[in-house]
Design a protein around this motif. Structure first.
Motif, PDB file in Angstrom:
ATOM      1  N   GLU A 166      61.692  -6.648  -4.145  1.00 10.38           N
ATOM      2  CA  GLU A 166      61.442  -5.747  -2.687  1.00 10.38           C
ATOM      3  C   GLU A 166      63.447  -6.406  -1.569  1.00 10.38           C
ATOM      4  O   GLU A 166      63.862  -5.073  -0.930  1.00 10.38           O
ATOM      5  CB  GLU A 166      60.946  -7.718  -1.440  1.00 10.38           C
ATOM      6  N   HIS A 195      64.796  -3.514  -2.572  1.00 11.52           N
ATOM      7  CA  HIS A 195      64.587  -1.845  -1.436  1.00 11.52           C
ATOM      8  C   HIS A 195      65.421  -2.105  -0.234  1.00 11.52           C
ATOM      9  O   HIS A 195      65.775  -1.162   0.707  1.00 11.52           O
ATOM     10  CB  HIS A 195      63.256  -2.595  -1.598  1.00 11.52           C
ATOM     11  N   ARG A 196      65.002  -3.786   0.288  1.00 12.03           N
ATOM     12  CA  ARG A 196      66.420  -3.871   1.631  1.00 12.03           C
ATOM     13  C   ARG A 196      67.462  -2.887   1.416  1.00 12.03           C
ATOM     14  O   ARG A 196      67.745  -2.776   2.617  1.00 12.03           O
ATOM     15  CB  ARG A 196      66.267  -4.733   2.486  1.00 12.03           C
TER      16      ARG A 196
END
Length: 166
Positions: A144, A147-148
């Motif tokens: 995650e 992804h950011r």
């Protein structure tokens, strides 16, 4: 009193195609995303040698390394990041190539300081200069933070990817 500015630090970083001598450092980055691995502790076996030679010989593939501390003649330095780029010809996008980026790594003890952004920005510019119309990548669904990071670079989640292990 002199101080090193952020622009001096960025200028001291070099993005270049990996040489055979960089292979242990690249493999160390790929070996463990969460910890620093000593390149000297790794065995560069025949399979890695063949894979690197194949990538190095292919004009549509390259392993790029981000090196810190290179001298004025381009020598020395420490590999702090790497990735692999494959340039894919296609009939879409007016026949332009697309760049597929994989295996993006920044050394675990150097994350959070902007090296990943520099690595990606310079790679994207390299693809743009080559004439690529698109840069794409995949990232494990569990990553995650990555992804950011990619979203902050302007990447959009436009497709779902599928893989089949053979």
């Amino acid at each position: 009193m002199s101080s090193v500015s952020e622009s001096d630090h960025v200028a001291a970083l070099t993005l270049r195609p990996a040489a055979r001598a960089d292979l242990p450092a690249v493999l160390a980055l790929l070996a463990d995303e969460e910890n620093v691995v000593d390149p000297a502790a790794l065995v560069v076996d025949e399979a890695y040698e063949r894979a690197f030679a194949a990538i190095d010989a292919d004009p549509r593939n390259e392993v790029l390394v981000l090196v810190e501390g290179v001298d004025g003649q381009g020598a020395g330095g420490s590999v702090v990041g790497c990735l692999q780029v494959t340039y894919i010809p296609g009939l879409g996008k007016g026949g332009a190539e697309r760049a597929l980026i994989e295996a993006v790594r920044v050394r675990a003890d150097r994350r959070g300081g902007g090296l990943g952004r520099i690595l990606m920005d310079r790679t994207i510019e390299r693809a743009r200069t080559r004439g690529c119309a698109l840069v794409q990548l995949t990232s494990n669904k569990r990553r995650e933070d990555a992804h950011r990071f990619y979203g902050g670079l302007g990447f959009a989640r436009s497709h779902d990817g599928f893989k089949l292990a053979l």
